[in-house]
Each structure stands twice: as C-alpha cells, then as structure tokens.
Design a protein around this motif. Structure first.
Motif, mmCIF file in Angstrom:
data_model
loop_
_atom_site.group_PDB
_atom_site.id
_atom_site.type_symbol
_atom_site.label_atom_id
_atom_site.label_comp_id
_atom_site.label_asym_id
_atom_site.label_seq_id
_atom_site.Cartn_x
_atom_site.Cartn_y
_atom_site.Cartn_z
ATOM 1 N N ALA A 244 -109.654 -63.634 -34.749
ATOM 2 C CA ALA A 244 -109.941 -62.534 -35.037
ATOM 3 C C ALA A 244 -111.094 -62.053 -35.917
ATOM 4 O O ALA A 244 -111.078 -61.237 -36.442
ATOM 5 C CB ALA A 244 -108.424 -62.477 -35.465
ATOM 6 N N ASP A 245 -111.407 -63.608 -36.144
ATOM 7 C CA ASP A 245 -112.126 -63.613 -37.458
ATOM 8 C C ASP A 245 -113.746 -63.885 -36.604
ATOM 9 O O ASP A 245 -114.937 -64.459 -37.295
ATOM 10 C CB ASP A 245 -112.294 -64.629 -38.064
ATOM 11 N N TYR A 249 -117.042 -61.453 -29.529
ATOM 12 C CA TYR A 249 -116.281 -63.177 -29.342
ATOM 13 C C TYR A 249 -117.106 -63.516 -28.059
ATOM 14 O O TYR A 249 -116.750 -63.119 -27.009
ATOM 15 C CB TYR A 249 -115.088 -63.848 -29.113
ATOM 16 N N ALA A 307 -110.056 -54.887 -36.661
ATOM 17 C CA ALA A 307 -110.571 -55.609 -37.008
ATOM 18 C C ALA A 307 -110.406 -55.780 -39.030
ATOM 19 O O ALA A 307 -110.834 -56.291 -39.194
ATOM 20 C CB ALA A 307 -112.253 -54.928 -36.882
ATOM 21 N N SER A 311 -109.049 -59.255 -39.419
ATOM 22 C CA SER A 311 -110.031 -60.371 -40.475
ATOM 23 C C SER A 311 -109.695 -59.904 -41.526
ATOM 24 O O SER A 311 -109.841 -59.097 -42.126
ATOM 25 C CB SER A 311 -111.564 -59.522 -39.168
ATOM 26 N N SER A 312 -110.555 -60.796 -42.016
ATOM 27 C CA SER A 312 -110.523 -61.377 -43.503
ATOM 28 C C SER A 312 -111.497 -59.916 -44.110
ATOM 29 O O SER A 312 -111.559 -59.460 -45.379
ATOM 30 C CB SER A 312 -110.507 -62.466 -44.320
ATOM 31 N N PRO A 314 -114.746 -58.507 -41.920
ATOM 32 C CA PRO A 314 -114.873 -57.794 -40.628
ATOM 33 C C PRO A 314 -116.170 -58.065 -41.301
ATOM 34 O O PRO A 314 -116.610 -57.140 -42.141
ATOM 35 C CB PRO A 314 -114.386 -56.929 -39.931
#
Length: 400
Positions: A244-245, A249, A307, A311-312, A314
């Motif tokens: 996710a982060d 990927y 996202a 995600s903390s 993005p």
C-alpha cells in the motif's frame, strides 16, 4: 412475491434521477450482466433505468439476491410465478450472493425466450466460469468508477462534453475549460484525485466508507465467489497492506514471499484477484507471449482514491501515474510498460507523466510521444494537461 413487489415499488419511488452515470447497455440483449467494484453505482443505475424506461411496473421486478425470501424459495420458483403473472423484465442485484446463480440463470434463459434479464455482480465474478455454460447466453458489461467529467457534474453541477483520445492529443479542451473555469480546474481535479471516483463522494466520511467497502470485498466477496478460506483472505490482506505504501510497486515476488511467509504462487494469485476486484491495476510488459498469470512489471492502485484511503501519504508522482493508467484502461485502451518512458498506449503512443516542471527531454527523438503534466491548465505541442484525461470518454459499450 407480494413482499418483493412492495419492496421494489418503495425503492423505485425513492430513486433520484438528478445525476446518472455515463453508462449504457444494449437493451435488446436477452440476458445482460453488469459487473463492477463495490460502490461504483450499479444498483442505482439499474433503478434509474427502470424508473425511466418502464412506465408499466406490472411487467417488471427488481430483487436483490441477498433478500431473505431466497433462503426459503429458489430464484427459479420466484421467476416462474413472476412470469405467470405477466412479468417480462427481470432485474437481479448482487447475483454472486446466491449460491446456485449459474445453473438457475441458465434454466431461466432456456425456459423463457421472451423474458429479458439484467443482473449485477462484483467484478470478481467470472460469469463464464463454472459447470453451467453462460458464455452463449450472457452479454457482460463493466461499470467503472466516475471520470473527472462525472465528478464535476455530480458534485458541482458542471456539465461539459467528453473528449476522445484524439481530441486530447490535439488540445481540444477549450469548451471544458470554459465550463469549469480555468482558475478552478486544478483545484477540482485534485479533489477528484482524493475522493471523486465513487458516487458516494457527496456523502460524509468518504475514505472511511471506502476502506469499509474494501474490507467487504476481501472478507465477503472473495471468500464467497472464490470459495476461499478466511486464512487465505488474511494472506491477501497482508499482501495489500505491504504494498500500500509502495505503489507503484515493482514486485519482487520471492522477497515478498519470504517477508510474509506466503508461497510465491499465492502472491501471484493475490495480485490477479485484487486486480479483478478493481483494487489494483497490473502493468504488464509489452510482450507477445502468453501467460495465464503474467508477472506484472509494476503494480498500481486501481484508482487514486484508494491511494489516499490506504496510504498514509501518497506521493504525488505516483498519484499522477495511477490516474493516467486508470483513465487509459477505463477507456478501453491497451497500456503496457514503456522501456523509454512511463507508459506505452496501444503499442503506438509513449507518455511520460510529471508535474508542471517536467521537460520534453525524456521523450526527445521519439515518435508519437507526449509529456502529460499536472499543475498546468493548458498544454502546447507535445505537452498535455493531466486533468484533460479525466474527460476521456468511457461510454462505449464494453461487451465481453
């Protein structure tokens, strides 16, 4: 049947027609499947179509297949009674929640040649898979999330026409800029990137609702449709949490396998299930070989709202690429990894995605190559504004 009809009438009476998704099907088909991710508006669209197209509701029935009535009666029994009383148009919601859906839909199709059936399901469902062959009977359509064009209409009542791919390349977006306001377009666009892909954007707690919907996809839909165990569902959650982060990927499946103690084959399967569930987009290399589960070169979220929800914080460059890939794929264009830039579209056009300071250096000397820039309202020559791809039309009939 009486209860189903009363519930149906109540729902139809409260159905709002003020905003409608840019989506359509061929109404001549005898049996139609509409698949899509949770929350994109499949159910609402069907109810709106019924309200507009069918003034005589005596011939129509809408039912959700998770209704308690189907715990004591089969779908075939209900349809037999509905047809006997003059029913000719059947709309079924959440078909994947009914255990024997494939066999009974086949029986209904074969038994009632003048009955039209439209049903919805999760995008995970493969309606052509299984013991009962529906491939010659069902026409399938994919409903995607909202475009930037639709978001503006829903949230701000700004209506402007869609653009073709060629119109965007030719910088033909003057009408859209005039309708939106050149001073507002970038602000609206970044709001869309954060929380504009799903119609419930107009409701409170958007990201919380989106995360709950994702949990249901894995905890309910995947387990029911793929007959997975809870343990496998937890493994898929682990895979999603780790990447996710990190999106986009570049998968090292062996390293990921060791990190979370999951067999590499299960990780590959997880990637492809999450793509079918419209949680991920897999970017595949431009190769002519055939592989049932090809190894992705890069993995992105399916849309930018995911996202921001998962995600903390993005990274904006990743968000831009995620948006562009989503817009291309939802418009039915083939997208592959480019060896010289970010994306190769339809094996012809090369695109490099960036911010307002991105230069043409990376595409220098390439044919059919463009820089797509965020942070600009207008482009010139080979530079295109990113927001304009949010008007790319995806309204053609996506039959499969």
């Amino acid at each position: 049947m009486g209860k189903l009809h009363r519930t149906f009438r109540n729902i139809i009476n409260s159905t709002d027609l003020s905003f409608q998704r840019k989506f359509d099907i061929n109404w001549k088909n005898r049996m139609t499947a509409i698949i899509g991710a949770r929350g994109v508006g499949k159910t609402t669209w069907i109810l709106q179509q019924i309200k507009q197209r069918f003034p005589n509701l005596e011939q129509v029935l809408f039912a959700s297949l998770d209704d308690l009535i189907f715990s004591s009666r089969t779908l075939v029994d209900v349809v037999d009674e509905f047809y006997a009383y003059g029913g000719r148009f059947l709309f079924l919601d959440e078909v994947h929640k009914y255990a024997n859906w494939s066999q009974e839909l086949k029986n209904i199709y074969d038994s009632y040649p003048d009955l039209k059936v439209v049903f919805t399901s999760s995008s995970i469902l493969n309606i052509y898979k299984g013991e009962y062959d529906l491939s010659r009977r069902v026409i399938q359509y994919q409903m995607d999330g909202m475009t930037f064009q639709e978001f503006l209409e829903l949230k701000y009542q700004i209506k402007s026409p869609a653009l073709t791919f060629e119109q965007i390349l030719d910088h033909e977006y003057e009408v859209q800029l005039a309708e939106i306001g050149e001073e507002k377009v970038l602000s609206y666009f970044h709001e869309y990137l954060s929380e504009g892909y799903y119609p419930f954007t107009i409701e409170p707690n958007f990201h919380f609702r989106l995360k709950k919907a994702l949990e249901q996809v894995i905890d309910i839909d995947l387990l029911k449709i793929e007959s997975m165990t809870l343990a496998k569902g937890q493994k898929i959650k682990k895979v999603l949490a780790i990447i996710a982060d990190m999106v986009p990927y570049k998968p090292n499946i062996s390293a990921l396998s060791k990190k979370i103690n999951i067999h590499r084959d299960e990780i590959s399967l997880a990637f492809h299930l999450l793509e079918r569930a419209r949680i991920l987009n897999l970017l595949i290399a431009d190769t002519k070989g055939f592989n049932v589960l090809p190894k992705p070169e890069k993995i992105y979220f399916e849309n930018t709202n995911l996202a921001y929800a998962l995600s903390s914080e993005p990274e904006i460059g990743n968000v831009r690429e995620t948006f562009f890939l989503n817009a291309m794929k939802n418009a039915g264009l083939a997208v592959n990894e480019s060896k010289k830039s970010d994306f190769l579209v339809s094996r012809k056009w090369t695109f490099e995605i960036g911010g307002r300071n991105k230069t043409l250096q990376q595409i220098k000397g390439l044919e059919n190559a463009f820089i797509v820039q965020d942070g600009i309202t207008r482009g010139a020559l080979q530079a295109l504004p990113l927001w304009a791809f949010g008007f790319l039309s995806n309204t053609f009939l996506k039959e499969s």
